[in-house]
Design a protein around this motif. Structure first.
Motif, short mmCIF file in Angstrom:
data_model
loop_
_atom_site.label_atom_id
_atom_site.label_comp_id
_atom_site.label_asym_id
_atom_site.label_seq_id
_atom_site.Cartn_x
_atom_site.Cartn_y
_atom_site.Cartn_z
N ILE A 21 -36.08 -44.15 91.80
CA ILE A 21 -37.13 -43.14 91.75
C ILE A 21 -36.53 -41.88 91.14
O ILE A 21 -35.33 -41.66 91.20
N GLY A 22 -37.39 -41.06 90.53
CA GLY A 22 -36.94 -39.81 89.94
C GLY A 22 -37.59 -38.63 90.64
O GLY A 22 -38.81 -38.58 90.77
N ILE A 23 -36.78 -37.70 91.11
CA ILE A 23 -37.27 -36.49 91.76
C ILE A 23 -36.90 -35.31 90.86
O ILE A 23 -35.72 -35.04 90.61
N ALA A 24 -37.91 -34.64 90.34
CA ALA A 24 -37.72 -33.55 89.39
C ALA A 24 -37.73 -32.21 90.10
O ALA A 24 -38.47 -32.00 91.06
N ILE A 76 -31.58 -43.07 93.67
CA ILE A 76 -32.42 -41.90 93.48
C ILE A 76 -31.86 -41.11 92.31
O ILE A 76 -30.65 -40.87 92.24
N GLU A 77 -32.72 -40.71 91.40
CA GLU A 77 -32.33 -39.84 90.30
C GLU A 77 -32.89 -38.44 90.55
O GLU A 77 -34.09 -38.26 90.64
N LEU A 78 -32.00 -37.48 90.68
CA LEU A 78 -32.38 -36.07 90.79
C LEU A 78 -32.26 -35.49 89.38
O LEU A 78 -31.19 -35.57 88.77
N LEU A 79 -33.33 -34.92 88.85
CA LEU A 79 -33.27 -34.49 87.46
C LEU A 79 -33.98 -33.17 87.23
O LEU A 79 -34.79 -32.73 88.04
N THR A 80 -33.64 -32.57 86.11
CA THR A 80 -34.30 -31.35 85.68
C THR A 80 -34.43 -31.35 84.16
O THR A 80 -33.74 -32.11 83.47
#
Length: 282
Positions: free
Chosen positions: A25-28, A71-75
């Motif tokens: 999952i990606g959390i922006a 988990i992907e933490l991204l910006t």
């Protein structure tokens, strides 16, 4: 008490399971450093900062699990260089940039694959909204500090029933460099993402789309519908059901996920603690 009903995890050895397993999952977030600090405070081990290619305009840190997903933490940190949407082309950075104009939180749901091209062909045959295959590579920092190149093949699909989530398959072409035991050992004991909760105006339409992706079985829940994703599940509920469990939730999109974590089972992390995304420990 879980904020939203805990998702049921199917027996991994059950040959009758349907659908496709969750890859990540990606959390922006507008502030990746602050988001990373939240997840470290929750007891997760994070990979070092990595930068996607300029045409994506994004950077990330990961939380890998021994269970095989992450988990992907991204910006979006280079909006001036990212490629925008165009006919048939999904701009990865553009999607997350537009998402962050509204809120921080879970913007991406990704499924496992060993053949991105074949998945796109099947989705097109089903009349789903698909986009050109998207391949990219980036550098990854190994636990010893050395750097290697990792490569991925992505296939995007969207649905008007869940407009604030970008769904796709991800074929990891360099797994020997990607998965490292040192990154999968978490002080909190977390082992795997087991499910996702989505809020949708029309749960039946949203569940129908999710089921169509990989023929996942749809079952009824107290709040809405649940779609089998191999060993995992995605639950879909309307906003009024979500509102009874979470004060002032966003009225749309992917709101939270479950993580198998025996030491914390039965408790939750609030959206304020986890990047505007709740976590159920199961």
């Amino acid at each position: 008490m879980a904020i939203i009903s805990t998702l049921r995890q199917a027996d991994k050895g059950n040959s009758m399971s349907s659908g496709r397993a969750i890859d990540h999952i990606g959390i922006a977030a507008r502030d990746l450093d602050a988001l990373a600090a939240q997840y470290e405070a929750l007891g997760f081990t994070l990979t070092p900062l990595a930068h996607h290619q300029d045409h994506m305009g994004t950077s990330n840190r990961l939380v890998q699990f021994a269970g095989g997903n992450f988990i992907e933490l991204l910006t979006v940190d280079r909006p001036a260089t990212m490629l925008p949407h165009s006919p048939g082309f999904m701009g990865f950075g553009q999607f997350n940039h537009d998402f962050l104009a509204k809120r921080d939180g879970m913007s991406l749901v990704i499924f496992q694959t060993q053949d991105t091209t074949a998945d796109l062909v099947r989705w097109k045959a089903k009349g789903l909204d698909v986009y050109d295959q998207f391949n990219f590579e980036r550098f990854a920092t190994l636990p010893d500090g050395s750097q290697v190149t990792v490569r991925f093949e992505l296939g995007f699909v969207t649905s008007p029933a869940i407009p604030d989530v970008l769904f796709y398959v991800c074929h990891n072409k360099a797994e020997e460099h990607f998965w490292k035991p040192e990154y999968q050992a978490h002080p909190n004991g977390a082992e795997e993402i087991t499910g996702i909760s989505i809020c949708a105006e029309e749960p039946d339409a949203a569940a129908g789309f999710l089921s169509a992706l990989f023929d996942g079985e749809v079952t009824n829940t107290a709040d809405g519908r649940s779609v089998a994703c191999g060993a995992h599940r995605i639950d879909v509920a309307p906003a009024d059901a979500i509102a009874t469990r979470w004060a002032n939730p966003p009225p749309y999109g992917a709101l939270g996920f479950d993580v198998r974590c025996p030491g914390r089972a039965g408790t939750s992390a609030t959206p304020d603690e986890a990047g505007n995304t709740y976590i159920n420990w199961v």
